[in-house]
Structure formats: C-alpha cells, structure tokens
Design a protein around this motif. Sequence first.
Motif, short mmCIF file in Angstrom:
data_model
loop_
_atom_site.label_atom_id
_atom_site.label_comp_id
_atom_site.label_asym_id
_atom_site.label_seq_id
_atom_site.Cartn_x
_atom_site.Cartn_y
_atom_site.Cartn_z
N PHE A 36 45.56 -24.51 -19.13
CA PHE A 36 44.66 -23.56 -19.77
C PHE A 36 43.32 -24.18 -20.14
O PHE A 36 42.61 -23.67 -20.99
N SER A 37 42.97 -25.26 -19.49
CA SER A 37 41.72 -25.95 -19.79
C SER A 37 40.53 -25.10 -19.36
O SER A 37 40.56 -24.43 -18.34
N HIS A 38 39.46 -25.18 -20.13
CA HIS A 38 38.24 -24.46 -19.79
C HIS A 38 37.34 -25.29 -18.88
O HIS A 38 36.37 -24.78 -18.33
N MET A 39 37.68 -26.59 -18.73
CA MET A 39 36.93 -27.43 -17.81
C MET A 39 37.42 -27.13 -16.40
O MET A 39 38.60 -27.25 -16.10
N ASP A 40 36.53 -26.70 -15.54
CA ASP A 40 36.91 -26.28 -14.19
C ASP A 40 37.60 -27.38 -13.40
O ASP A 40 38.56 -27.12 -12.67
N HIS A 43 41.22 -27.79 -14.76
CA HIS A 43 42.02 -26.60 -14.47
C HIS A 43 42.32 -26.48 -12.97
O HIS A 43 43.44 -26.20 -12.58
N ASN A 44 41.31 -26.73 -12.13
CA ASN A 44 41.51 -26.61 -10.69
C ASN A 44 42.47 -27.68 -10.16
O ASN A 44 43.25 -27.42 -9.24
#
Length: 58
Positions: A36-40, A43-44
């Motif tokens: 659920f990380s907001h850092m792309d 998360h990717n």
Amino acid sequence: MNTVSALGTDVTSQSRSMQLALAALLGLFVVGFLGFSHMDVVHNAAHDYRHSMAFPCH
C-alpha cells in the motif's frame, strides 16, 4: 517446557512462538508497507512480485 528435536537441534515451544510471531510481523510489513505504499517504485516492485508468484492482486 516442550522440546522438539529437528535436524539435531532442540526447538522449544517458546522459540517456536517467537519464530511465528516474527514471521507474522514480516508478513504484515510486506503487505502493509510495500503493498500500500504511495511511492510508485516500491508499490510497483511489490506489484510485479505478486504477479510473478501468480498471486491475484486485482
């Protein structure tokens, strides 16, 4: 205290409980932080790993 012999080592029930607790915390970290990380980038990377392991994520 219960002791289980596995591969020549003695594992106590307290040690087994600690191992299970730490594995659960690691799992929660992986799902909670990486999934659920907001850092792309983070998360990717987690998203691609889930797909590579044939785990449905969406």
